[in-house]
Write a protein that holds these residues in place. Structure first.
Motif, PDB file in Angstrom:
ATOM      1  N   PRO A  78      32.133   5.620 -63.354  1.00 14.23           N
ATOM      2  CA  PRO A  78      31.978   4.405 -63.554  1.00 14.23           C
ATOM      3  C   PRO A  78      31.750   4.097 -65.239  1.00 14.23           C
ATOM      4  O   PRO A  78      31.455   5.208 -65.980  1.00 14.23           O
ATOM      5  CB  PRO A  78      30.687   4.022 -62.868  1.00 14.23           C
ATOM      6  CG  PRO A  78      29.933   5.231 -62.879  1.00 14.23           C
ATOM      7  CD  PRO A  78      31.007   6.477 -62.779  1.00 14.23           C
ATOM      8  N   GLN A  79      32.306   2.901 -65.704  1.00 11.95           N
ATOM      9  CA  GLN A  79      32.076   2.369 -66.823  1.00 11.95           C
ATOM     10  C   GLN A  79      30.746   2.771 -67.421  1.00 11.95           C
ATOM     11  O   GLN A  79      29.674   2.488 -66.608  1.00 11.95           O
ATOM     12  CB  GLN A  79      32.508   1.250 -67.039  1.00 11.95           C
ATOM     13  CG  GLN A  79      32.092   0.388 -68.117  1.00 11.95           C
ATOM     14  CD  GLN A  79      32.474   0.564 -69.570  1.00 11.95           C
ATOM     15  OE1 GLN A  79      33.514   0.851 -69.728  1.00 11.95           O
ATOM     16  NE2 GLN A  79      31.590   0.815 -70.461  1.00 11.95           N
ATOM     17  N   HIS A  80      30.382   3.289 -68.636  1.00 16.21           N
ATOM     18  CA  HIS A  80      29.034   3.493 -69.082  1.00 16.21           C
ATOM     19  C   HIS A  80      29.210   3.410 -70.572  1.00 16.21           C
ATOM     20  O   HIS A  80      30.180   3.616 -71.246  1.00 16.21           O
ATOM     21  CB  HIS A  80      28.418   4.806 -68.499  1.00 16.21           C
ATOM     22  CG  HIS A  80      29.118   6.164 -68.850  1.00 16.21           C
ATOM     23  ND1 HIS A  80      30.268   6.460 -68.011  1.00 16.21           N
ATOM     24  CD2 HIS A  80      29.066   6.704 -70.054  1.00 16.21           C
ATOM     25  CE1 HIS A  80      30.663   7.563 -68.619  1.00 16.21           C
ATOM     26  NE2 HIS A  80      29.899   7.725 -69.943  1.00 16.21           N
ATOM     27  N   ASP A  81      28.018   3.612 -71.051  1.00 19.22           N
ATOM     28  CA  ASP A  81      27.891   3.778 -72.458  1.00 19.22           C
ATOM     29  C   ASP A  81      26.801   4.650 -72.946  1.00 19.22           C
ATOM     30  O   ASP A  81      26.443   5.371 -71.990  1.00 19.22           O
ATOM     31  CB  ASP A  81      27.381   2.195 -73.086  1.00 19.22           C
ATOM     32  CG  ASP A  81      28.592   1.190 -72.977  1.00 19.22           C
ATOM     33  OD1 ASP A  81      29.530   1.497 -73.988  1.00 19.22           O
ATOM     34  OD2 ASP A  81      28.709   0.593 -72.044  1.00 19.22           O
ATOM     35  N   HIS A  82      26.392   4.798 -74.169  1.00 18.03           N
ATOM     36  CA  HIS A  82      25.733   5.990 -74.538  1.00 18.03           C
ATOM     37  C   HIS A  82      24.517   5.710 -75.438  1.00 18.03           C
ATOM     38  O   HIS A  82      24.555   4.741 -76.378  1.00 18.03           O
ATOM     39  CB  HIS A  82      26.569   6.867 -75.286  1.00 18.03           C
ATOM     40  CG  HIS A  82      27.758   7.348 -74.498  1.00 18.03           C
ATOM     41  ND1 HIS A  82      28.991   6.879 -74.335  1.00 18.03           N
ATOM     42  CD2 HIS A  82      27.774   8.481 -73.680  1.00 18.03           C
ATOM     43  CE1 HIS A  82      29.604   7.536 -73.617  1.00 18.03           C
ATOM     44  NE2 HIS A  82      28.919   8.609 -73.076  1.00 18.03           N
ATOM     45  N   LEU A  83      23.598   6.412 -75.469  1.00 18.72           N
ATOM     46  CA  LEU A  83      22.325   6.472 -76.334  1.00 18.72           C
ATOM     47  C   LEU A  83      22.793   8.074 -76.997  1.00 18.72           C
ATOM     48  O   LEU A  83      22.976   8.933 -76.423  1.00 18.72           O
ATOM     49  CB  LEU A  83      21.265   6.687 -75.653  1.00 18.72           C
ATOM     50  CG  LEU A  83      20.569   5.424 -74.826  1.00 18.72           C
ATOM     51  CD1 LEU A  83      19.686   5.900 -73.725  1.00 18.72           C
ATOM     52  CD2 LEU A  83      20.043   4.561 -75.837  1.00 18.72           C
ATOM     53  N   ALA A  93      39.932  -8.571 -73.810  1.00 12.84           N
ATOM     54  CA  ALA A  93      39.166  -7.590 -74.100  1.00 12.84           C
ATOM     55  C   ALA A  93      39.676  -6.348 -73.189  1.00 12.84           C
ATOM     56  O   ALA A  93      40.043  -6.632 -71.987  1.00 12.84           O
ATOM     57  CB  ALA A  93      37.720  -7.473 -73.663  1.00 12.84           C
ATOM     58  N   GLN A  94      39.923  -5.492 -73.834  1.00  8.49           N
ATOM     59  CA  GLN A  94      40.586  -4.200 -72.896  1.00  8.49           C
ATOM     60  C   GLN A  94      39.511  -3.140 -72.732  1.00  8.49           C
ATOM     61  O   GLN A  94      39.571  -2.463 -71.699  1.00  8.49           O
ATOM     62  CB  GLN A  94      41.786  -3.426 -73.682  1.00  8.49           C
ATOM     63  CG  GLN A  94      42.718  -4.311 -74.043  1.00  8.49           C
ATOM     64  CD  GLN A  94      43.914  -3.980 -74.961  1.00  8.49           C
ATOM     65  OE1 GLN A  94      43.405  -3.022 -75.820  1.00  8.49           O
ATOM     66  NE2 GLN A  94      45.240  -3.860 -75.055  1.00  8.49           N
ATOM     67  N   GLY A  95      38.330  -3.017 -73.381  1.00  2.51           N
ATOM     68  CA  GLY A  95      37.393  -2.036 -73.195  1.00  2.51           C
ATOM     69  C   GLY A  95      36.281  -2.276 -74.119  1.00  2.51           C
ATOM     70  O   GLY A  95      36.427  -3.257 -75.335  1.00  2.51           O
ATOM     71  N   HIS A  96      35.389  -1.414 -74.337  1.00  7.38           N
ATOM     72  CA  HIS A  96      34.428  -1.679 -75.289  1.00  7.38           C
ATOM     73  C   HIS A  96      33.725  -0.129 -75.585  1.00  7.38           C
ATOM     74  O   HIS A  96      33.661   0.577 -74.641  1.00  7.38           O
ATOM     75  CB  HIS A  96      33.423  -2.690 -75.006  1.00  7.38           C
ATOM     76  CG  HIS A  96      32.301  -2.286 -73.885  1.00  7.38           C
ATOM     77  ND1 HIS A  96      32.701  -2.573 -72.531  1.00  7.38           N
ATOM     78  CD2 HIS A  96      31.263  -1.463 -73.772  1.00  7.38           C
ATOM     79  CE1 HIS A  96      31.624  -2.097 -71.668  1.00  7.38           C
ATOM     80  NE2 HIS A  96      30.791  -1.591 -72.702  1.00  7.38           N
ATOM     81  N   ARG A  97      33.014  -0.103 -76.543  1.00  8.70           N
ATOM     82  CA  ARG A  97      32.077   0.849 -76.730  1.00  8.70           C
ATOM     83  C   ARG A  97      30.709   0.695 -77.508  1.00  8.70           C
ATOM     84  O   ARG A  97      30.795  -0.027 -78.585  1.00  8.70           O
ATOM     85  CB  ARG A  97      32.953   1.976 -77.679  1.00  8.70           C
ATOM     86  CG  ARG A  97      32.502   3.421 -77.621  1.00  8.70           C
ATOM     87  CD  ARG A  97      33.430   4.344 -77.579  1.00  8.70           C
ATOM     88  NE  ARG A  97      34.112   4.266 -76.248  1.00  8.70           N
ATOM     89  CZ  ARG A  97      35.251   5.105 -75.980  1.00  8.70           C
ATOM     90  NH1 ARG A  97      35.566   5.732 -76.997  1.00  8.70           N
ATOM     91  NH2 ARG A  97      35.782   4.998 -74.754  1.00  8.70           N
ATOM     92  N   LEU A  98      29.745   0.936 -76.741  1.00  6.67           N
ATOM     93  CA  LEU A  98      28.268   0.571 -76.971  1.00  6.67           C
ATOM     94  C   LEU A  98      27.633   1.967 -77.448  1.00  6.67           C
ATOM     95  O   LEU A  98      27.552   2.700 -76.486  1.00  6.67           O
ATOM     96  CB  LEU A  98      27.646  -0.419 -76.169  1.00  6.67           C
ATOM     97  CG  LEU A  98      26.182  -0.413 -76.581  1.00  6.67           C
ATOM     98  CD1 LEU A  98      26.000  -1.056 -78.128  1.00  6.67           C
ATOM     99  CD2 LEU A  98      25.505  -1.201 -75.554  1.00  6.67           C
ATOM    100  N   ILE A  99      27.358   2.194 -78.706  1.00  6.27           N
ATOM    101  CA  ILE A  99      26.566   3.296 -78.884  1.00  6.27           C
ATOM    102  C   ILE A  99      25.017   2.885 -79.512  1.00  6.27           C
ATOM    103  O   ILE A  99      25.118   2.352 -80.746  1.00  6.27           O
ATOM    104  CB  ILE A  99      27.208   4.398 -79.823  1.00  6.27           C
ATOM    105  CG1 ILE A  99      28.462   4.817 -79.009  1.00  6.27           C
ATOM    106  CG2 ILE A  99      26.277   5.471 -80.276  1.00  6.27           C
ATOM    107  CD1 ILE A  99      29.067   6.025 -79.863  1.00  6.27           C
ATOM    108  N   ILE A 100      23.994   3.232 -78.689  1.00  7.07           N
ATOM    109  CA  ILE A 100      22.726   2.875 -79.309  1.00  7.07           C
ATOM    110  C   ILE A 100      22.197   4.361 -80.034  1.00  7.07           C
ATOM    111  O   ILE A 100      22.174   5.159 -79.365  1.00  7.07           O
ATOM    112  CB  ILE A 100      21.721   2.643 -78.245  1.00  7.07           C
ATOM    113  CG1 ILE A 100      22.302   1.264 -77.437  1.00  7.07           C
ATOM    114  CG2 ILE A 100      20.417   2.369 -78.877  1.00  7.07           C
ATOM    115  CD1 ILE A 100      21.548   0.821 -76.124  1.00  7.07           C
TER     116      ILE A 100
END
Lengths: 168, 168
Positions: free
Chosen positions: B105-110, B141-148
Motif C-alpha cells: 500500500p501507498q505509504h510515507d516515511h518518518l 498528481a501522479q504521486g507524492h512523497r512525504l518525509i517527516i
DNA sequence: TTGTCTGCAAACACTTTGCACTTTT
DNA sequence: AAAAGTGCAAAGTGTTTGCAGACAA
C-alpha cells in the motif's frame, strides 16, 4: 523563528533583514564578512526563485560588476546560509535546490515532471497530520517535506518545453 | 500484503508474484531473463527492508552460492525493477534508496536524523489533501512523497548509534 | 599580526556509459 | 546466428577538501 524584537526604544527592528541576520550569524561564530559572502547574500536575497549552486554561480558572473566567487566558496556559503536559517535546501533530481526560508511561511511543493517547475503551496491540515503521525510513533518531528509530483497545466496540454530529465 | 489469492479453481493468480511480474515485464520488452536478473529479483524479494545499490551488491556477494553481479548490472537491474513497478526509489542523503512497491500500500516515511532509520506510515487523509491541493493548482498528481524528519524514540533518549551523516 | 577565507586542483561518492566479450533466445 | 546482457574500466555529475596564498579583524 524567534527573530529579535525590542519594544522599548529607537530602532525597533521586529525582524532583521536577511543580510543583518547573516552577519550576526557570522559574527557570533567568529566568521568574517568577506566580499564573497556579501556578494552571495546580496544576490540570493534579490532573487526569489528556487535555484541550485550552478545557477547561483552563473548569476554572480552575470552581475554588473562581474565580480565572482569560486565554486567551492559558493557551496561553502550556501551551507552557511542554510545554517543561518536564511535558506532551505532540498534535493531534487540528484542535486540540491535552495529556496528562501527566512520570514517565509512553511510550505510544500508541487513538482512538474514535465518542465521541472516547482509550485509552492501550504496546508495547515498537512502540518496537523504530520504532528499526529509523529506522536503516534513516539517521534519528535523537526520538519517535513512533501513533494507532489505530476504534470502542471501547461505540460498536460502538450505545449511545454521539457527540461532536464531526473538523473536520480 | 495482498500477493496471490485464488478464489475459483486451480492456480488462479489474481496477482502475479513479483518474480512473475518482472519476467512478464522483461518478456514484453524483448529483454532476457538472465542469471543476474534472476538473482537480483530473488534477493530483493526475500529482503523487505529499504536498501541501496551498495547494500544489494554486498547482499549478493554474501549469498550461499557466492554468485554475484557487477555494480553496473545491479544499477541497471534496479532501474528495471523500478520501471516494472516492483520497487520504488527515493533519494535520501545523496543516494538512492529502494523499497518494495508491488502489492504494497501507498505509504510515507518518518526519517530519523539520528540513526537514519525509516519508519513507514500511511494516511488516507494525506492522499485527500494531496488531491485537493493538486486540483486547486490545475495539476495532475501522479504521486507524492512525504518525509517527516525528526528524532525517533531511541535517539531522543540519547542511546543510539548514529550512522552516516547526510551528505546532501 | 593573527587567524579565517579563498581559489585552485584534486578528491569524493554515487551513478552511468562505451565497448569487447558472453549469453540467452 | 542474431540480439541483448555483462563486466570492466573509464567517464560523469554534483559536491567536498587540502593547502598555500590572500585578506578581514
Amino acid at each position: 523563528m524567534p527573530l529579535t524584537s525590542d519594544f522599548s526604544l529607537g530602532k525597533v527592528d521586529v525582524a532583521m533583514t536577511p543580510r543583518e541576520r547573516f552577519e550576526e550569524f557570522l559574527q557570533t561564530r567568529g566568521k568574517r564578512i568577506t566580499r564573497q559572502r556579501r556578494m552571495i547574500v546580496e544576490h540570493v536575497c534579490s532573487h526569489h526563485e528556487h535555484f541550485d549552486a550552478e545557477q547561483l554561480l552563473e548569476g554572480l558572473r552575470k552581475t554588473p560588476d562581474g565580480a565572482t566567487a569560486s565554486r567551492p566558496t559558493v557551496y561553502r556559503t550556501l551551507a552557511e546560509l542554510v545554517d543561518a536559517g536564511l535558506l532551505r535546501k532540498m534535493v531534487l533530481g540528484g542535486r540540491a535546490v535552495y529556496e528562501h526560508d527566512y520570514g517565509y511561511p512553511q510550505h510544500d511543493h508541487l513538482h512538474c515532471s514535465g518542465c521541472q517547475s516547482l509550485i509552492e503551496f501550504s496546508s495547515d491540515e498537512l502540518v496537523r497530520i504530520r504532528d499526529a503521525v509523529a506522536s503516534r510513533h513516539q517521534f519528535r518531528a523537526q520538519g517535513h517535506r512533501l513533494i507532489i509530483t505530476g504534470l502542471c497545466a501547461a505540460c498536460r496540454s502538450g505545449r511545454s518545453k521539457p527540461r532536464v530529465q531526473d538523473r536520480i
